[in-house]
Design a protein around this motif. Structure first.
Motif, PDB file in Angstrom:
ATOM      1  N   ASN A  37       0.849  -1.194   0.000  1.00  0.00           N
ATOM      2  CA  ASN A  37       0.000   0.000   0.000  1.00  0.00           C
ATOM      3  C   ASN A  37       0.883   1.242   0.000  1.00  0.00           C
ATOM      4  N   THR A  38       0.870   1.972  -1.119  1.00  0.00           N
ATOM      5  CA  THR A  38       1.751   3.139  -1.223  1.00  0.00           C
ATOM      6  C   THR A  38       1.284   4.303  -0.361  1.00  0.00           C
ATOM      7  N   LEU A  39       0.011   4.340  -0.003  1.00  0.00           N
ATOM      8  CA  LEU A  39      -0.486   5.450   0.821  1.00  0.00           C
ATOM      9  C   LEU A  39      -0.085   5.295   2.279  1.00  0.00           C
ATOM     10  N   THR A  40      -0.007   4.065   2.762  1.00  0.00           N
ATOM     11  CA  THR A  40       0.393   3.833   4.153  1.00  0.00           C
ATOM     12  C   THR A  40       1.861   3.428   4.269  1.00  0.00           C
ATOM     13  N   GLU A  42       2.774   0.392   3.745  1.00  0.00           N
ATOM     14  CA  GLU A  42       2.763  -1.029   4.095  1.00  0.00           C
ATOM     15  C   GLU A  42       3.345  -1.886   2.977  1.00  0.00           C
ATOM     16  N   THR A  74       1.435  11.705  -1.571  1.00  0.00           N
ATOM     17  CA  THR A  74       1.680  10.769  -0.472  1.00  0.00           C
ATOM     18  C   THR A  74       2.351   9.494  -0.970  1.00  0.00           C
ATOM     19  N   ASN A  78       6.264   8.209  -0.181  1.00  0.00           N
ATOM     20  CA  ASN A  78       6.538   6.907   0.438  1.00  0.00           C
ATOM     21  C   ASN A  78       7.410   6.029  -0.449  1.00  0.00           C
TER      22      ASN A  78
END
Length: 250
Positions: A37-40, A42, A74, A78
């Motif tokens: 998950n690029t937004l978090t 993870e 975001t 990341n």
């Protein structure tokens, strides 16, 4: 080479993975469904460990202006941090021709922001800018429909098959970083209104296409240089007429 493709299960990403695998590379399709998950952030460090190249072809799930900007800034921040942490040697990202000439767009300024983050990161990189995909012509017509009529500007337009975009991205991934942008467009240049007429006719769609010089494209009023390449670019192999014939009625 081990190449991680962010957005590797989507329209472009799945074809990039296929190109790379056929060329003998280890291509890893990364997406939220695979735990990345690029937004978090993870799963990023885990999937990028041991990779030679990162390819980012992911897109925002929402096209609301604030959502698009948040997604690309975001996610890119990341990814840059993960590339630095894992020592990946080449960051390849897909962008859009004319993004920097479309300040009124509800979508393209987010791509400008993405490119700026990558350019200023100091990482070895290549940005592949493409024109609009043949596959999206129907959705473009739908977004421009008012009272049953499609309003399109008679400006220069040079869409491209997603297969040709995927090949350009895959080629960039296995080449040396250019630390700049390369552009790719379809082999045929026409006008936006005429292309949409052809696309609708091929599907038996009887909506009238109204030639409207003031018609915006996702908020941007255009001219003949807004969304086509200026200067050097690579041409895709697939002609619009051939693609429409192959997809007629679909």
């Amino acid at each position: 080479m081990k190449i991680v493709v962010i957005g590797g299960t989507g329209l472009i990403g799945s074809q990039v993975v296929s190109h790379l695998e056929k060329a003998g590379h280890e291509a890893v399709a990364a997406s939220p469904s695979s735990g990345v998950n690029t937004l978090t952030g993870e799963g990023l460090n885990e999937v990028l460990t041991g990779a030679d190249v990162l390819v980012d072809v992911a897109n925002s799930p929402s096209f609301a202006p604030d959502d698009v900007l948040n997604f690309f800034t975001t996610a890119t921040t990341n990814l840059i941090e993960a590339v630095r942490a894992t020592g990946v040697g080449h960051y390849v990202a897909l962008s859009v021709v004319g993004s920097d000439r479309s300040p009124q767009s509800t979508y393209l300024p987010a791509k400008v922001a993405q490119e700026k983050l990558i350019r200023e990161s100091g990482l070895p990189y290549t940005v592949v800018r493409a024109t609009q995909f043949f596959e999206f012509l129907g959705a473009i017509a739908d977004s421009a429909t008012q009272d049953g009529k499609v309003h399109m500007a008679p400006v220069a337009f040079q869409p491209i098959a997603s297969a040709d975009v995927a090949k350009a991205v895959a080629d960039a991934a296995v080449a040396a970083p250019v630390n700049g942008a390369v552009e790719v467009a379809g082999p045929d240049r026409s006008t936006f209104d005429e292309v949409i007429r052809q696309a609708l006719a091929s599907k038996g769609d009887t909506r009238e296409v109204v030639t409207d010089p003031k018609a915006p494209y996702f908020g941007q009023v255009m001219n003949d240089e807004t969304i086509v390449p200026i200067g050097d670019y690579d041409k895709g192999a697939t002609k619009l007429a051939d693609w429409l014939a192959a997809h007629a009625g679909k």
